[in-house]
Write an enzyme that holds these catalytic residues in place. Structure first.
Site, PDB file in Angstrom:
ATOM      1  CE  LYS A  89      -3.853   1.979   2.745  1.00 17.84           C
ATOM      2  NZ  LYS A  89      -4.673   1.792   3.968  1.00 17.84           N
ATOM      3  CB  SER A 102      -8.063   3.653   3.092  1.00 15.22           C
ATOM      4  OG  SER A 102      -7.209   2.996   4.017  1.00 15.22           O
ATOM      5  CB  SER A 135      -8.281   0.716   6.020  1.00 13.32           C
ATOM      6  OG  SER A 135      -8.936   1.952   6.015  1.00 13.32           O
TER       7      SER A 135
END
Ligand SMILES: [Mg+2]
Ligand SMILES: [Zn+2]
Lengths: 99, 490, 493
Positions: free
Chosen positions: C78, C153, C177
């Site tokens: 990420k 997210s 997330s």
């Protein structure tokens, strides 16, 4: 809780965010909605607050020995800076001394 | 200062700590390095970094707590203090707010002829900011982050101080303690010992506090004294006019000796303190505190008491010596030598110690202030100075000669022994030599002898002068006095 | 499917038997990214050094046997974790050009084990969001229905594993997330116990809630990756010294005799009937394997969202104060004064959701309101914690939905922040209580959208959670979205 435009402006100043008139209006409405929602917490009967969000253990905290490690080179420190002058970070003139 | 007002002062001292590394990263904690050469992602406040607390900084905090008899909290919490400023990389300072490491504590200061106990309100750990620079730069400011993250202890007193002199004595005593326990070098010029003052006035004897003004930027003891005097006058004039003092922050301007308001802020600051979520509460092992207690060196106040007790010197003298820790050690070493000389010379130690203290606090202290600690070693070591002093006690040289000799020693780096020998200064105190010269002078001046014996004591001085002349100035004047009187009365 | 391997175990086998080289494995995934990602948008940066590194690893492998199962293993990260040599943008204009000076601890450990970083994945700006629509770099599409969000997210990391653009990925979970996009995309996502994994090098959103964790196709792989990145690094004082092998030991075995709690608060109004039906099926699987279900109460959990949006925004407002355009990050050229520099950088550098949360958090901490908001939230947080503690005296695990609905459509909740926030309603409590939790695929809806089953355990029980997940995964089977099955052809080798 209804947030006024003035309150939004005050908070924006604390956060160093400048907002347009439209944004102030918009955020005032939106934040009021969110605050109304979170407001339900105020109706709860609650025990006294803890000291810290990270209440972990009763063991003494493990601290770091005072042994130097190499720093990075000034060029590296400045490598992401939008503006610099020699080995210094450069910012617009600070007029107000102290804080 | 208007007599109807009483000054109320509280002091906030920020003291940098003598750690090798910074508070939350292991960059070196060092003054004077090239700009931005002592930084890393942590002290630059890069995204993704986390603070790691320096053990030594906590240890030094514990030591100060022990020295000032504070409550040392087994559990303390770091908080974030938010404001935007270019020298503050994260937009917040990691400090302690609600649960500081130390609370309470006491420091005794001189107040006129007496003393006053100044209470310590709290002492907390925090990180220093970097440095902004403006001088000689057009349209911009420069930022150096070498100082960012350097460990500080912020020492906050209660508003117990009443005069500028007490304030200065508080700072001197505090600095002395910080130095004696190895917590800080207390260097005001390099900014490792910084002081802000909260000053207000109230009618003398009143119990309600007046509006306080914060004064910053006083970077010497002299400036603290000046700034407080100025501020006291300023506030007194405001009050005399029937106006109110405005609560504000003022900067001391050393070039004019005045305090000036800081550029007004658009709004009041709101630091939004909250517990630092990247650091768990700091839990201390009680055994560690006890270890530090056992390891604590003699504190300045203890030293003063011991010196005056052990060596029989006045408390004020002991305090003056201890103000400079090196000098008090030097005194102890010299005293031991004095004991030895007294034993050999068969004279009372107290006499030598008294002369030694006076000599240290005048001659040696003056040279020490002028030339630094270098004069405490080598040919001017404690033993050599003791020898010089014992020559005075033994009346081999006069005190004035000793002072001259010492001055020559400082410049030439020769030992007192050498200088005295070179200048051939040894006093003549022998009965035989003095008796001989006295007899000669009396034989050469029968008229004056006669006059003296008839009551004209004025001629005594003349006769002494003649003896000194005959000895080429080396005769011990006190002894000449004594022996001549005896001879004349026979 | 067309892959060279499906699990870490099969990778190790293929690698050690020289069925493929590391370079081939890495090229395989880079090829899939090249072929598929233009339609999905999972990656923000593809690592230009990946093939070089793979070659070096191959060369070393020719002389020495691999020292870790991760040796040569491709993985996606990420874009809020630092990888040296690649930018860390957090999908924000503010950090568009930020080059980290060091690796995140998790990345350091991966590299030390010999892993190959494929690239950095898309996310909601500064991890603030539940749909990856808040990325300043563009949206990421759900491979099961490209008109729907992948969740957020960590949307990019979830899509990467779901569409087989990477066999494993790392995400971060502050209020769901990892678990929420895992549920939306049909993969396993684990949020470890707070304090299990170092956050050093993870760009902070909410420090007391953030935790890094894996996305995977199976429980075994999630376990291995979690073990690899766990434990103290001396750079994050909130990490506790727990033996990661504890997880391995607890992973072994079945669910026989396990007591699983069902909190009625998590199965009430607002839960999509198809999701409820899928989860009922999951429950039956565990029952059949010998787990015992027991109703429990977590009455304060319903305040989780309220608490979360005060605590997380307060910490976020504070953490994001560092973006001032002085040492790094966006600086507006039009800034003449210091004040302009701050305000312009932050006005032009941050997107609307980030601003919204900074404002909310600043307000919650401000003088006069802190007691009413931030502190109140903390009190309720301790209440939630206590209720979980009590529950875990009676049960070994708690079972709940991961999300109230399957993946929603783009734009559906974007204009209504509160509705968006409520999509995290079931995941938030585990963050607030610091507990480990995972989402593992249950049976999809009739229209084929993935559904996630959430398991929450007591602190340090990741091994147990994964053990239960494995039982379900054996029943459900791993499903790859059609878009990813239609191969990328020729690119593979
Ligand atoms: Mg301070
Ligand atoms: Zn540093």
């Amino acid at each position: 809780m209804k947030l006024t435009k003035e309150q939004v402006l005050h908070v924006a100043r604390l956060a160093s965010l400048s907002l347009t008139d439209d944004e102030e209006e918009h955020f005032a409405g939106e934040l009021s909605g969110i605050l109304d929602y979170v407001e339900t917490l105020n109706r709860l009967e609650l025990p006294p607050p803890g000291i810290h969000v990270l209440e972990q253990s009763e063991e003494p905290t493990l601290l770091d020995p005072d042994t130097p490690r190499p720093s990075i080179r000034p060029e590296e420190a400045l490598s992401n800076a939008p503006d610099h002058s020699g080995a210094f970070f450069r910012v617009p003139r600070i007029l107000e001394e102290g804080r | 200062m208007s007599t109807e007002y009483e000054m109320v002062v509280g002091l906030e001292v920020h003291s940098q700590l003598l750690t090798r590394t910074k508070l939350f990263c292991r960059c070196e904690n060092r003054f004077g390095a090239p700009p931005n050469s002592l930084t890393c992602p942590v002290c630059l406040g890069h995204p993704g970094v986390l603070p790691v607390l320096n053990e030594e900084a906590v240890r030094l905090g514990i030591r100060l707590g022990l020295a000032l008899e504070c409550s040392i909290h087994h559990r303390s919490v770091f908080d974030r203090k938010h404001y935007f400023y270019p020298d503050l990389p994260k937009g917040y300072q990691i400090s302690q707010f609600t649960y500081p490491l130390l609370t309470g504590g006491l420091l005794t200061v001189r107040s006129g002829e007496g003393t006053r106990e100044v209470r310590i309100h709290r002492i907390h750990m925090e990180e220093d900011a970097g440095k902004n620079m403006h001088a000689g730069i057009r349209d911009a400011s420069h930022v150096d982050l070498n100082r960012s993250g350097v460990p500080l202890l912020e020492i906050v007193s209660e508003p117990d101080i009443r005069t500028p002199e007490e304030a200065v004595d508080y700072l001197k005593k505090l600095r002395q303690i910080l130095r004696s326990i190895g917590v800080s070098d207390g260097n005001m010029e390099e900014g490792s010992f910084r002081c802000d003052a909260n000053v207000s006035l109230r009618p003398r004897g009143g119990s309600v506090f007046g509006t306080k003004v914060e004064i910053k930027n006083m970077n010497s003891f002299r400036f603290v004294h000046k700034a407080l005097l100025f501020e006291c006058d300023r506030q007194a004039q405001i009050l005399d006019r029937g106006e109110r003092v405005v609560s504000e922050t003022r900067l001391f301007d050393s070039s004019t000796g005045r305090t000036l308001p800081m550029r007004s802020k658009e709004e009041a600051l709101d630091y939004r303190y909250f517990p630092e979520p990247d650091l768990p509460p700091i839990l201390l092992d009680p055994a560690w505190i006890e270890e530090e207690r056992a390891r604590l060196p003699e504190l300045p106040q203890e030293r003063v008491s011991r010196l005056s007790r052990e060596f029989g010197i006045r408390e004020e003298d002991a305090e003056a010596l201890v103000l400079e820790e090196d000098l008090s050690r030097y005194f102890e070493e010299a005293s031991e030598a004095i004991q030895e000389f007294a034993g050999k010379g068969g004279w009372p130690v107290e006499q030598g110690t008294l002369r030694l203290v006076n000599f240290l606090l005048s001659e040696v202290l003056r040279e020490w202030n002028r030339k630094g600690a270098g004069i405490l070693v080598g040919p001017l070591s404690a033993r050599e100075v003791s020898h010089l002093v014992s020559m005075v006690v033994e009346e081999q040289i006069s005190l004035n000669q000793a002072k001259d000799v010492y001055a020559v020693c400082v410049e030439s780096l020769k030992s007192p022994r050498e200088v005295v020998a070179e200048k051939n200064l040894f006093q003549e105190s022998g009965d035989e030599a003095l008796g001989g010269w006295i007899a000669e002078v009396m034989a050469e001046n029968p008229g004056e002898v006669q006059s003296y014996r008839e009551g004209k004591e004025r001629v005594f001085g003349f006769l002494v002068g003649q003896v000194m002349k005959k000895s080429a100035g080396k005769a011990n004047p006190q002894k000449v006095n004594r022996m001549l009187k005896e001879a004349l009365s026979r | 499917m067309s892959g060279l391997f499906t699990t870490l175990e099969s990778f190790v086998k293929g690698r050690d038997e020289r069925a493929f080289s590391i370079e081939e494995a890495v090229r395989h995934y880079l090829g899939r990214i090249e072929g598929l990602d233009s339609g999905l948008g999972a990656f923000l940066t593809v690592n230009p050094n990946a093939i070089n590194r793979a070659r070096q690893l191959d060369n070393r492998l020719a002389r020495n046997p691999a020292h870790s199962p991760f040796y040569g293993y491709p993985i996606a990260i990420k874009d809020n974790m630092h990888v040296l040599g690649l930018p860390t943008t957090c999908a924000s204009r503010m950090l568009a050009n930020f080059r980290p000076l060091e690796n995140a601890t998790v990345v350091e450990r991966l590299l030390k084990a010999g892993a190959v970083i494929l690239g950095k994945t898309n996310m909601d700006e500064f991890a603030m969001g539940s749909s990856t629509e808040n990325s300043a770099m563009g949206i990421t599409r759900n491979p099961w229905d490209t008109e729907r969000v992948p969740g957020g997210s960590s949307g990019g990391s979830a899509v990467a594993v779901s569409a087989d653009l990477a066999p494993l990925s790392l995400g971060s979970d502050t209020g769901g997330s990892i678990r929420q996009p895992a549920a939306f995309c049909g993969v396993l996502g684990l949020k470890p116990t707070y304090g299990r994994v170092s956050r050093y090098g993870l760009v902070a959103f909410s420090s007391s809630l953030d935790q890094i964790g894996p996305f995977s196709r199976c429980a075994q792989d999630a376990l291995e990756l979690t073990v690899l990145v766990s434990g103290p690094d001396g750079r994050d004082m909130t990490v506790r010294d727990r033996d990661p092998q504890e997880m391995v030991r607890e992973f072994d075995g079945s669910v026989r005799g396990m007591t699983i709690g069902i909190p009625e608060e998590f199965f009430g109004d607002g839960l999509d009937p198809e999701v409820a039906a899928s989860l009922e099926q999951a429950r039956e699987v565990w029952s059949a394997e010998g787990a015992v279900f027991k109703p429990i109460r977590l009455p304060s959990a319903r305040f989780g969202v309220n608490v979360y949006y005060l605590i997380a925004t307060s910490e976020a407002a504070s953490n994001l104060s560092r973006y001032d355009g002085v040492r790094y990050g966006y600086r507006s050229l039009s800034s003449q004064t210091l004040k302009d520099m701050y305000q312009n950088a932050r006005r032009e550098g941050f997107g609307p959701e980030v601003k919204r949360r900074i404002l909310l958090g600043t307000f919650a901490l401000s003088a006069g309101y802190q007691d009413q908001y931030y502190r109140k939230a903390q009190q309720v947080q301790s209440l939630i914690r206590e209720e979980f503690d009590r529950a875990f005296h009676e049960v070994d695990l708690v079972f709940a939905p991961t999300t109230p609905t399957p993946a929603f459509r783009f734009g559906e909740k974007l204009s209504d922040p509160l509705a968006m926030y409520l999509s995290d309603i079931y995941t938030i409590s585990a963050n607030l209580a610091g507990l480990p939790a995972l989402s593992t695929p249950s049976w999809p809806t009739r229209s084929g959208l993935p559904v996630g089953a959430q398991l929450i355990g007591p602190s340090w029980s990741e091994g147990r959670l994964l053990r239960a997940a494995r039982v379900l995964e054996e029943a459900v089977g791993f499903r790859t979205p059609p878009i990813a099955v239609q191969a990328t052809g020729g690119k593979t080798l």
